[in-house]
Enzyme design. Structure first.
Site, PDB file in Angstrom:
ATOM      1  N   GLU A  17      11.325 -29.214  19.421  1.00  0.00           N
ATOM      2  CA  GLU A  17      10.955 -28.063  18.594  1.00  0.00           C
ATOM      3  C   GLU A  17      12.147 -27.499  17.824  1.00  0.00           C
ATOM      4  OE1 GLU A  17       7.851 -25.420  20.495  1.00  0.00           O
ATOM      5  OE2 GLU A  17       8.561 -26.490  22.270  1.00  0.00           O
ATOM      6  N   GLU A 317      -2.289 -21.250  27.929  1.00  0.00           N
ATOM      7  CA  GLU A 317      -0.878 -21.247  28.305  1.00  0.00           C
ATOM      8  C   GLU A 317      -0.208 -19.965  27.861  1.00  0.00           C
ATOM      9  OE1 GLU A 317       0.598 -24.763  26.466  1.00  0.00           O
ATOM     10  OE2 GLU A 317       0.870 -23.817  24.506  1.00  0.00           O
TER      11      GLU A 317
END
Length: 365
Positions: A17, A317
């Site tokens: 990321e 999540e």
């Protein structure tokens, strides 16, 4: 700069990321209140070197696969002239040259408790969750077990290591087909931004999806596919967290993958989500419960599924360092809730300093 709080904004990193982190840092550096804060950009390269001084965001962006946002190109940091120094350790942070750190490191080695542990050892305040919450939320199987312990509903799932996959692939495929069925989603256990995530519609796609996920993590999670709407809510606070209004993601592709999030501009963010007030209250309550069960602090974005056929709300999540890009839900939801981007950054820094002071008081007793 006299009297300003020195805020080190740390970005980049060694995870998949990395590129998204640059966009988040760009937005924070652009919107931070420079009347109160001196922004110090600190980049981390893909090979783990720390870039300090000069313009590390510009240097890392030159090698990024994801261009920076053109509307946020105005420099907002208090930059020193010259090229950044390339260091093996973050000397200014460890030497006490900053007052607080704002980690914008999505994924492993930034969102998983590693940099949080370094900052705890150095005695430096930092924005966001502590070591435990960061590690727990990043590890999907552990987080799912904690959600189950407090009765939060979620999709069915299985987890296994890449080693187990190679040793008993046929057994695991059979278990997945019996317990989850097709289609199903395959994910690395520790990553975000939908990196390494695939939808498998049959056995051949399942094998391919597991091998892709294994490039990013030794542990793999497989989840049943839910025909659902995707809801998100932002959480802010320490001991008394509050939840924003609820938003909905309408992906431009089959699911909200990396392309739909950051490349294709046709995904829609519906704020507020077109759901009933009762459903919105349930989502907010569950978000705070998920935040508390991992011992969250500062901030998190909590993601949910709203199953179309039953109306069930399922927690997906918790993201402890959510995106701060121009299209990210975390700041957009707070803006829609009455807290603008600049004031949100200020509040997060204040929460970091408050938490650090409370920890120091406890240690001195």
């Amino acid at each position: 700069m006299t009297g300003k709080i020195r805020v080190a904004v740390v970005f980049g990193g060694q995870s998949g990321e990395h590129d998204v982190s640059l966009r988040s840092a760009q937005a924070i550096l652009r919107h931070i209140d420079r009347e109160r804060f001196a922004a110090i950009p600190i980049g981390i390269t893909r090979d783990g070197h720390w870039l300090i001084g000069g313009d590390p965001l510009k240097e890392l962006a030159a090698r990024s696969r994801l261009p920076l946002e053109p509307e946020l190109t105005e420099a907002a940091a208090d930059l020193k002239q010259g090229a950044p120094q390339r260091l093996l350790i973050p000397e200014p942070i460890l030497a006490g040259s900053v007052d607080v750190v704002f980690p914008v490191l999505h994924g492993p080695y930034g969102e998983d408790g590693t940099i949080q542990g370094l900052l705890e050892l150095a005695g430096v305040p930092y924005v966001g969750c502590g070591v435990l919450a960061s590690a727990v939320a990043m590890d999907k199987p552990t987080a799912k077990r904690l959600f189950a312990s407090v009765g939060l509903d979620q999709a069915r799932w299985l987890a296994f290591t890449h080693h187990e996959w190679h040793c008993r692939q046929d057994d695991l495929i059979g278990q997945i087909e019996r317990e989850l069925g097709y289609p199903c989603f395959v994910k690395p256990a520790n990553l975000g931004s939908s990196v390494g995530v695939s939808k498998a519609r049959g056995r051949a796609e399942l094998v391919k999806a597991v091998e892709l996920a294994a490039r990013y993590d030794r542990r793999i999670v497989v989840e049943e596919a839910i025909d659902a709407r995707e809801l998100e809510v932002s959480v802010l606070g320490n001991d008394e967290p509050v939840a924003s209004i609820v938003g909905e993601i309408v992906p431009s592709r089959e699911f909200y993958d990396y392309e739909a999030k950051y490349i294709d501009s046709n995904s829609q963010l519906l704020i507020p989500a077109p759901i009933s007030e009762e459903q919105a209250e349930t989502v907010r309550r569950m978000a705070i419960e998920a935040f508390r069960v991992i011992d969250g602090a500062g901030m998190a974005r909590v993601d949910f599924f709203l199953e179309r056929s039953t109306g069930r709300i399922l927690v997906n999540e918790v993201n402890t360092i959510p995106g701060f890009t121009a299209i990210s839900m975390y700041p957009k939801l707070w803006e829609a809730s009455g807290l603008c981007f600049r004031d949100l950054i200020t509040r997060l820094i204040e929460l970091a300093l408050e938490r650090h002071q409370e920890q120091r008081r406890r240690r001195s007793r």
